[in-house]
Design a protein around this motif. Structure first.
Motif, short mmCIF file in Angstrom:
data_model
loop_
_atom_site.label_atom_id
_atom_site.label_comp_id
_atom_site.label_asym_id
_atom_site.label_seq_id
_atom_site.Cartn_x
_atom_site.Cartn_y
_atom_site.Cartn_z
N ARG A 99 0.84 -1.21 0.00
CA ARG A 99 0.00 0.00 0.00
C ARG A 99 0.87 1.25 0.00
N MET A 100 1.90 1.25 0.84
CA MET A 100 2.76 2.43 0.95
C MET A 100 3.42 2.75 -0.40
N LEU A 101 3.89 1.71 -1.09
CA LEU A 101 4.56 1.95 -2.37
C LEU A 101 3.55 2.38 -3.42
N GLU A 102 2.37 1.78 -3.39
CA GLU A 102 1.31 2.17 -4.33
C GLU A 102 0.99 3.65 -4.19
N GLU A 103 0.87 4.10 -2.95
CA GLU A 103 0.56 5.52 -2.68
C GLU A 103 1.66 6.43 -3.23
N ARG A 104 2.85 5.88 -3.39
CA ARG A 104 3.97 6.68 -3.88
C ARG A 104 4.27 6.38 -5.34
N GLY A 105 3.33 5.70 -6.00
CA GLY A 105 3.43 5.46 -7.44
C GLY A 105 4.43 4.40 -7.83
N THR A 106 4.76 3.48 -6.93
CA THR A 106 5.72 2.44 -7.28
C THR A 106 5.27 1.10 -6.66
N SER A 107 6.12 0.08 -6.79
CA SER A 107 5.73 -1.25 -6.31
C SER A 107 6.97 -2.11 -6.11
N ILE A 108 6.77 -3.29 -5.53
CA ILE A 108 7.86 -4.26 -5.39
C ILE A 108 8.08 -4.95 -6.74
N SER A 109 9.34 -5.00 -7.17
CA SER A 109 9.66 -5.67 -8.45
C SER A 109 9.83 -7.17 -8.25
N GLY A 110 10.35 -7.56 -7.10
CA GLY A 110 10.54 -8.98 -6.85
C GLY A 110 10.92 -9.25 -5.41
N MET A 111 10.57 -10.45 -4.95
CA MET A 111 10.98 -10.92 -3.62
C MET A 111 11.99 -12.02 -3.87
N LEU A 112 13.20 -11.85 -3.35
CA LEU A 112 14.27 -12.82 -3.56
C LEU A 112 14.48 -13.58 -2.26
N GLU A 113 14.18 -14.86 -2.34
CA GLU A 113 14.21 -15.69 -1.12
C GLU A 113 15.51 -16.48 -1.08
N LEU A 114 16.26 -16.31 0.00
CA LEU A 114 17.51 -17.06 0.19
C LEU A 114 17.20 -18.34 0.96
N ASP A 115 17.34 -19.46 0.30
CA ASP A 115 17.03 -20.75 0.94
C ASP A 115 18.28 -21.35 1.56
N VAL A 116 18.22 -21.57 2.88
CA VAL A 116 19.36 -22.14 3.62
C VAL A 116 18.80 -23.19 4.58
N PRO A 117 19.38 -24.40 4.60
CA PRO A 117 18.88 -25.43 5.52
C PRO A 117 19.02 -24.99 6.98
N ASP A 118 18.04 -25.43 7.80
CA ASP A 118 17.97 -25.03 9.21
C ASP A 118 19.27 -25.20 9.98
N GLU A 119 19.91 -26.37 9.81
CA GLU A 119 21.10 -26.62 10.64
C GLU A 119 22.23 -25.65 10.28
N MET A 120 22.24 -25.20 9.03
CA MET A 120 23.27 -24.21 8.63
C MET A 120 22.99 -22.85 9.25
N LEU A 121 21.70 -22.52 9.40
CA LEU A 121 21.34 -21.21 9.97
C LEU A 121 21.85 -21.11 11.40
#
Ligand code: AMP
Length: 189
Positions: A99-121
């Protein structure tokens, strides 16, 4: 204009990779964790409130967090684009960001998800705690943060999938490999 959400569990490498991406793409970087830690350091009232939640491994309440984010965003932009690091962490935050970005005339281009196994975290965070000086990088608080991630933040994966914005990337291997995988996605956005 590219607005990117870098997404992943605590210890997934969001901060490290954001630092590389802001340089390459000339984006602004908003790390809500960094913003809160700066408030704590400055001894503000907000910092005192935030510290209680952070030290306990809990999330700062959505209403407060959304106001903070809007204030930081408006201090940095209009701009070429932003990497949102550590925000959103709940569905109400994602809706507010949209909503905030819409009100400012822009938007999210992409969500980049970093996948890491639990034990590594867990291993990465315990190692980071040896040098980060972060009060929340201890085994007990890390466990709480990973639980909070699973229950409150991971549902955003489906939310962004439904928005058609989710791109998952392998979040382990060398820094360069991970960075190359992220750049390959961003270049296509
Ligand atoms: P981070 O540096 O992103 O790992 O954030 C550290 C801590 O700051 C988190 O464990 C939360 O307590 C708090 N925090 C950071 N970003 C948010 C957010 N978007 N919503 C709620 N709490 C946050």
């Amino acid at each position: 204009m590219k607005n990117i959400v870098i997404f992943g569990a605590p210890g997934s490498g969001k901060g490290t990779q954001s630092a590389l991406l802001v340089e390459k793409y000339r984006l602004k970087h908003i790390s809500t964790g960094d913003v809160l830690r700066a408030e704590i350091k400055a001894g503000t009232e907000l910092g005192r409130t935030a510290k209680e939640y952070i030290d306990n491994g809990q999330l700062i309440p959505d209403g407060l967090m959304i106001d903070i984010l809007a204030g930081v965003y408006d201090g940095l932009c209009p701009c070429e684009g932003v990497i949102f690091d550590g925000f959103p962490r709940t569905i109400p935050q994602a809706e507010a960001l949209k909503r905030m970005l819409e009100e400012r005339g822009t938007s999210i281009s992409g969500m980049l998800e970093l996948d890491v196994p639990d034990e590594m975290l867990m291993e990465r965070l315990i190692n980071r705690g040896k040098t980060s000086g972060r009060a929340d990088d201890n085994e007990e608080t890390i466990g709480k943060r990973l639980n909070v991630y699973k229950s409150q933040t991971a549902p955003l994966i489906d939310w962004y999938e439904k928005e058609g914005l989710r791109h998952a990337v392998k979040g382990y291997g060398s820094l360069e490999e991970i960075n190359a995988a992220l750049c390959a996605v961003i270049d296509r956005l």
